[in-house]
Enzyme design. Sequence first.
Site, PDB file in Angstrom:
ATOM      1  N   LYS A 252       0.825  -1.204   0.000  1.00 14.34           N
ATOM      2  CA  LYS A 252       0.000   0.000   0.000  1.00 14.34           C
ATOM      3  C   LYS A 252       0.867   1.265   0.000  1.00 14.34           C
ATOM      4  O   LYS A 252       2.078   1.194   0.225  1.00 14.34           O
ATOM      5  CB  LYS A 252      -0.945  -0.038   1.211  1.00 14.34           C
TER       6      LYS A 252
ATOM      7  N   TYR B 173     -12.398  -2.392  -2.231  1.00 20.72           N
ATOM      8  CA  TYR B 173     -12.936  -2.467  -0.869  1.00 20.72           C
ATOM      9  C   TYR B 173     -14.464  -2.529  -0.844  1.00 20.72           C
ATOM     10  O   TYR B 173     -15.084  -2.150   0.156  1.00 20.72           O
ATOM     11  CB  TYR B 173     -12.436  -1.280  -0.046  1.00 20.72           C
TER      12      TYR B 173
ATOM     13  N   PHE C  87     -15.521   3.590   8.215  1.00 23.19           N
ATOM     14  CA  PHE C  87     -14.196   4.045   7.766  1.00 23.19           C
ATOM     15  C   PHE C  87     -13.967   3.789   6.277  1.00 23.19           C
ATOM     16  O   PHE C  87     -12.839   3.891   5.795  1.00 23.19           O
ATOM     17  CB  PHE C  87     -13.091   3.390   8.602  1.00 23.19           C
TER      18      PHE C  87
ATOM     19  N   ASN D 192      -1.668  -0.531   7.460  1.00 21.35           N
ATOM     20  CA  ASN D 192      -0.998  -1.807   7.722  1.00 21.35           C
ATOM     21  C   ASN D 192      -0.126  -2.302   6.570  1.00 21.35           C
ATOM     22  O   ASN D 192       0.135  -3.489   6.442  1.00 21.35           O
ATOM     23  CB  ASN D 192      -2.028  -2.854   8.162  1.00 21.35           C
TER      24      ASN D 192
ATOM     25  N   HIS E  62      -1.765  -5.461   1.598  1.00 19.03           N
ATOM     26  CA  HIS E  62      -3.012  -6.197   1.431  1.00 19.03           C
ATOM     27  C   HIS E  62      -2.662  -7.585   0.905  1.00 19.03           C
ATOM     28  O   HIS E  62      -1.761  -7.710   0.074  1.00 19.03           O
ATOM     29  CB  HIS E  62      -3.932  -5.506   0.418  1.00 19.03           C
TER      30      HIS E  62
ATOM     31  N   GLU F  17      -9.936 -10.158  -7.124  1.00 18.08           N
ATOM     32  CA  GLU F  17      -8.937  -9.097  -6.997  1.00 18.08           C
ATOM     33  C   GLU F  17      -7.895  -9.154  -8.118  1.00 18.08           C
ATOM     34  O   GLU F  17      -7.513  -8.113  -8.661  1.00 18.08           O
ATOM     35  CB  GLU F  17      -8.252  -9.198  -5.633  1.00 18.08           C
TER      36      GLU F  17
HETATM   37  P1  ADP Z   1      -7.522  -7.338   5.561  1.00 19.43           P
HETATM   38  O1  ADP Z   1      -6.815  -6.218   4.821  1.00 19.43           O
HETATM   39  O2  ADP Z   1      -6.679  -7.883   6.703  1.00 19.43           O
HETATM   40  O3  ADP Z   1      -8.069  -8.409   4.653  1.00 19.43           O
HETATM   41  P2  ADP Z   1     -10.200  -6.126   5.778  1.00 19.43           P
HETATM   42  O4  ADP Z   1     -10.484  -6.556   4.363  1.00 19.43           O
HETATM   43  O5  ADP Z   1     -11.178  -6.470   6.844  1.00 19.43           O
HETATM   44  O6  ADP Z   1      -8.777  -6.678   6.292  1.00 19.43           O
HETATM   45  O7  ADP Z   1     -10.007  -4.532   5.819  1.00 19.43           O
HETATM   46  C1  ADP Z   1      -9.472  -3.815   4.735  1.00 19.43           C
HETATM   47  C2  ADP Z   1      -8.580  -2.707   5.265  1.00 19.43           C
HETATM   48  O8  ADP Z   1      -9.368  -1.731   5.953  1.00 19.43           O
HETATM   49  C3  ADP Z   1      -7.546  -3.159   6.284  1.00 19.43           C
HETATM   50  O9  ADP Z   1      -6.387  -3.697   5.695  1.00 19.43           O
HETATM   51  C4  ADP Z   1      -7.268  -1.885   7.032  1.00 19.43           C
HETATM   52  O10 ADP Z   1      -6.372  -1.028   6.323  1.00 19.43           O
HETATM   53  C5  ADP Z   1      -8.658  -1.230   7.076  1.00 19.43           C
HETATM   54  N1  ADP Z   1      -9.419  -1.590   8.280  1.00 19.43           N
HETATM   55  C6  ADP Z   1     -10.033  -2.779   8.523  1.00 19.43           C
HETATM   56  N2  ADP Z   1     -10.683  -2.788   9.691  1.00 19.43           N
HETATM   57  C7  ADP Z   1     -10.495  -1.548  10.223  1.00 19.43           C
HETATM   58  C8  ADP Z   1     -10.936  -0.906  11.425  1.00 19.43           C
HETATM   59  N3  ADP Z   1     -11.709  -1.535  12.321  1.00 19.43           N
HETATM   60  N4  ADP Z   1     -10.551   0.373  11.649  1.00 19.43           N
HETATM   61  C9  ADP Z   1      -9.787   1.014  10.753  1.00 19.43           C
HETATM   62  N5  ADP Z   1      -9.326   0.483   9.585  1.00 19.43           N
HETATM   63  C10 ADP Z   1      -9.675  -0.795   9.315  1.00 19.43           C
END
Ligand code: ADP
Length: 166
Positions: free
Chosen positions: A10, A50, A58, A121, A124, A135
Amino acid sequence: MEEPTLVIIKPDGLQKSLTGNVLTRLSETRLVLIGAKIKAVPRALAEEHYIHMKDKPFFEEIVKYLMGDYHTKRVMAIVYYGEDAIKKIRKICGATNPEEAEPGTIRGSFGRITTKGVYENVIHASGNTGDAEREIKLWFEPEEIVFDQLYPTKQTTVSHKKKIWA
Ligand code: ADP
């Protein structure tokens, strides 16, 4: 099962020059790289990526994050292929919340939570086989993948202007 998976480093990962560290960690899996590129992310692509989060409070923040509004406006998109690729890569990534991710994982090492509450984080990685297919098809054209018939393709004739080197 041998399978493909999509990884995106990212914009925070690129901004912080973490691509080398991330790729080194991922290469420990011995999975095969079958596609990779640096890409600017238009809003439509970020929203589609997303789409499963569209009802979350968010959503707008993670769309902006993926577009690079808070960092550099580019990501690195990668496709790996091999035995249990999805599970192996997710393990190295660590938990979604960087504060809960194991310290040795990519997210545990390099992630943070912003003051706005977004999980920055760094990476992805596809969560399951269905997500990986959706994807990969979203981020890559068939000819950008170096693998014979990863998914079925068909021929079509396109006629449009194309930019070439002058
Ligand atoms: P992952 O990326 O681990 O598959 P998700 O698809 O649930 O997780 O979420 C997509 C992205 O949204 C996450 O990588 C993170 O950047 C953000 N995110 C997810 N949950 C939260 C949350 N509770 N608060 C803030 N940001 C979040």
